[in-house]
Design a protein around this motif. Structure first.
Motif, PDB file in Angstrom:
ATOM      1  N   ILE A   1       0.512  -1.102   0.015  1.00 39.57           N
ATOM      2  CA  ILE A   1      -0.549   0.093   0.164  1.00 39.57           C
ATOM      3  C   ILE A   1       0.820   1.217  -0.272  1.00 39.57           C
ATOM      4  N   PHE A   2       0.966   1.889  -0.767  1.00 37.40           N
ATOM      5  CA  PHE A   2       1.412   2.889  -0.996  1.00 37.40           C
ATOM      6  C   PHE A   2       0.981   4.344  -0.585  1.00 37.40           C
ATOM      7  N   GLU A   3      -0.072   3.651  -0.425  1.00 36.16           N
ATOM      8  CA  GLU A   3      -1.274   5.534  -0.445  1.00 36.16           C
ATOM      9  C   GLU A   3      -2.161   5.347   0.987  1.00 36.16           C
ATOM     10  N   SER A   4      -2.199   5.464   1.948  1.00 35.63           N
ATOM     11  CA  SER A   4      -3.057   5.886   2.715  1.00 35.63           C
ATOM     12  C   SER A   4      -3.285   6.970   3.732  1.00 35.63           C
ATOM     13  N   PRO A   5      -3.826   7.081   4.434  1.00 34.50           N
ATOM     14  CA  PRO A   5      -3.698   8.841   6.006  1.00 34.50           C
ATOM     15  C   PRO A   5      -3.294   7.508   6.656  1.00 34.50           C
ATOM     16  N   GLU A   6      -3.260   5.431   7.318  1.00 35.14           N
ATOM     17  CA  GLU A   6      -2.632   5.445   7.929  1.00 35.14           C
ATOM     18  C   GLU A   6      -0.871   5.791   7.964  1.00 35.14           C
ATOM     19  N   ILE A   7      -0.725   5.136   6.342  1.00 35.57           N
ATOM     20  CA  ILE A   7       0.568   6.240   6.703  1.00 35.57           C
ATOM     21  C   ILE A   7       1.245   7.201   7.879  1.00 35.57           C
TER      22      ILE A   7
END
Length: 688
Positions: free
Chosen positions: A266-272
């Motif tokens: 996963i490259f894009e997520s608010p969790e990053i």
């Protein structure tokens, strides 16, 4: 990594995809040629010979990846040649990794010493040896010691003696498996890729804080990917075939949990952004689960000081969940308790703030400010002010440091006490630092202008610890006197922690009672003459913060030394804004002129209407005249507090705002209605 001889490429397309995404592909091509060998150097051969265990990765007949380990007394691994590794042990028949050990099968190996944090890896082909396994080395390379918790080992029994335990195949993760995963700070992962007809298998270590692996209700695991060596062997393999095998070991009991299943990057997520230290995420869904109680004879004990600093600098999923819950407060005033007050100097006081709602803090960027709302009296209108957060995003706290100056700051100094409540909104501001940039950094702080510089310095040092590379920084800090200068101990600690990467130059204009070389480095003020004594004026990035005259004078001086405008970042305080000179001729933005006739203005949320006339002031002043109380602070277009949605019409700015605006947003503190351009532009509508 490609292990076949017919291609010169070090990395396969899954690995290069991520490297290119980060802009490091060219650099990693050179690194790979140096770091990845077709043989083991003598240092690695000696290292493997002293290990009591080795981690393996293989692929079974169903094309499922598995990870496991083999153990033995020191000396059970030997290297007769630089391209051969002999292991005097075989997987137990009940170990699912045994299914991928046929002659010629691709194998991944990880040699790791938990007590020294050393580790090296091999990719190769396996054959049956006289006493166990023989591995023909195809690739050999070292790894850094980060995220490895130090543990000392003992044997609970002879690892070579036969041992039988009840092997359990689980349909789903049960409570015991969830507890082992949820409490883990370490696990191992095997992945593979088939590249041009050749299979390559990799096995690697993953470490972090306790709780860094999240177990969902449906059994999905979510794992943060931290900064590493940029090889991306694991994630690159997952991109190509989406499969992985995970190994969790109970270090106290020797129980082993092995899983094989499907993985996704996963490259894009608010969790990053919410998970401290995460740069990507990846997920894993087990299709096959095996538990082998007591299968490992080794036992490990965590040292009292065994936590890796790199692990402690990362977060956990509870903290990330708190941050995500806090996101709903992004546009709201939020009660904050003054948890701690620190008198930093004669004139500067710091407030440590905690939300009273129990949710986490909204993340901020180094250099941003925090809007706060103060109620000075029961019958008085609240005052809104913005104060820079003097901490790094990684500190996990809000701290504002306030100089005694105006009415609001006097209230903070004289009347606020620990336990009192104030209100705060989401951090904001564009004067921020990119710690990933490698250009040497020069921070120029005058007086209370030290606050964003301190946040930036803390961030640079934190990122340097995390990534093992600290960006060079020179901080010039000017204060009127020693008594008025804040953060002496904190700055000294940061300089020491940076181990030579950070240099501090302390400047005092009033040196009475101060000892040269002890309390200050130079007398006077920060000007170009001083900078030339300490800087070679190479390829620096300059950050300036202080009173208007301080900031403008240094900006003009730097431009006079041919420092590019784009390499000078500045924030001033007070009514004046920085006047810049562009490096190149710029295209002047087309702006609408102010209206020359009266314009009706509808404030839609309060259902009030006003009539603006030329020369009557800004839209903020019109709103106040109509009895509204819009929020504002600077009245200069720099803080963004008065940001308002424009529903209809257009505005013109009496002064070009510095605060960043979204689509259909205007700053009413410095805006007036624009000259109508058509029949539909005869009125203005604002969401106030």
């Amino acid at each position: 990594m490609a292990d076949h001889p017919n291609t010169p490429a070090i990395w396969h397309q899954g690995e290069t995809f991520i490297q290119e995404k980060l802009g490091v592909a060219e650099r990693m091509n050179a690194v790979g040629k140096r770091a990845v060998r077709s043989f083991m150097p003598d240092q690695h051969r000696d290292f493997y010979a002293q290990l009591p265990f080795i981690v393996l990765g293989s692929v079974d007949a169903q094309d499922d990846a598995w990870a496991s380990l083999l153990e033995g007394q020191v000396g059970f691994i030997a290297s007769p040649t630089a391209a051969t590794l002999d292991i005097a042990a075989r997987p137990h028949p009940d170990d699912p990794i045994a299914q991928g050990m046929g002659d010629g099968a691709a194998l991944g190996l990880l040699g790791i010493e938990l007590h020294t944090r050393r580790r090296n890896r091999i990719n190769g082909l396996v054959t049956a040896g006289a006493q166990g396994l023989r591995v023909a080395v195809k690739e050999s390379f070292g790894n850094c010691p980060r995220y490895i918790q130090q543990r000392d080992f003992t044997f609970s029994r002879d690892p070579a003696a036969p041992f039988g335990s009840e092997v359990k195949e689980l349909p789903v993760l049960d409570a015991a498996a969830r507890a082992l995963i949820g409490g883990a700070d370490t696990f191992f992962v095997a992945t593979y890729a088939d590249v041009e007809g050749h299979r390559q298998v990799d096995v690697s270590h993953r470490g972090g804080n306790t709780g860094f692996v999240r177990v969902e209700a449906d059994g999905t695991l979510t794992i943060p990917d931290f900064n590493g060596n940029l090889f991306f062997s694991t994630l690159g393999n997952i991109l190509l075939n989406g499969k992985a095998g995970l190994l969790f070991v109970d270090f106290a009991t020797g129980d082993v949990l092995q899983m094989s299943g499907d993985a996704e990057v996963i490259f894009e997520s608010p969790e990053i952004a919410a998970f401290q230290g995460a740069e990507r995420l990846w997920t894993f869904r087990a299709r096959r689960i095996v538990r082998r109680p007591g299968a490992v004879a080794l036992r490990w004990t965590l040292r009292s000081d065994g936590w890796a600093d790199s692990s402690l600098l990362t977060g956990n999923w509870l903290q990330a969940a708190d941050r995500l819950r806090a996101a709903r407060y992004a546009t709201q005033w939020r009660p904050m308790k003054v948890a701690r007050i620190v008198q930093e100097s004669q004139s500067i006081r710091s407030l440590h703030l905690e939300p009273v709602d129990g949710d986490g803090l909204l993340p901020h960027l180094a250099g941003q400010h925090l809007p706060i709302r103060l109620r000075l009296g029961a019958d008085e209108k609240p005052l809104i002010r913005t104060y820079t957060l003097s901490v790094a995003p990684s500190d996990g706290v809000y701290r504002i440091s306030v100089k005694r100056e105006g009415r609001a700051s006097q209230f903070i100094h004289d009347r606020l006490r620990e336990g009192d409540l104030i209100e705060a909104r989401a951090p904001a501001g564009a004067f921020t630092l990119d710690a990933q940039e490698e250009r040497p950094l020069v921070l120029l702080a005058g007086g209370i202008g030290i606050t964003p510089m301190l946040a930036m310095l803390r961030h640079v040092v934190y990122e340097g610890w995390r990534q093992q590379r600290i960006r060079p920084v020179t901080l010039f800090y000017a204060a009127r006197s020693k008594a008025e200068r804040a953060f002496d101990r904190e700055l000294a600690d940061l300089v020491a922690a940076a181990q030579g990467a950070v240099k501090l130059v302390r400047v005092l204009s009033d040196t009475r009672g101060a000892e040269p070389g002890v309390d200050y480095d130079t007398a006077g003020r920060i000007d170009m003459a001083l900078l030339t004594r300490y800087l070679a004026f190479g390829d620096y990035a300059f950050y300036l913060c202080g009173p208007p005259a301080f900031t403008q004078g240094l900006y003009d001086g730097l431009r006079g030394y041919n420092i590019a405008d784009k390499r000078i970042y500045a924030e001033g305080f007070g009514p004046a804004s920085l006047v810049r000179s562009s490096d190149q001729p710029t295209t002047v933005a087309v702006t609408l002129p102010p209206a020359t006739e009266p314009v009706p203005v509808l404030f839609t949320e309060s259902l009030k209407e006003g009539r603006w006339t030329p020369g009557s002031g800004t839209l903020l002043e019109l709103a106040e005249a109509r009895g509204l109380e819009p929020e504002f602070n600077c009245r200069e277009g720099s803080c963004g507090t008065c940001k308002t949605r424009l529903l209809k019409g257009a505005v013109s700015y009496l002064k070009q705002p510095a605060a960043k605006l979204g689509d259909n947003e205007v700053l009413i503190c410095c805006a007036v209605p624009a000259q109508p351009q058509g029949a539909d532009d005869d009125r203005l509508e604002l969401a106030l």
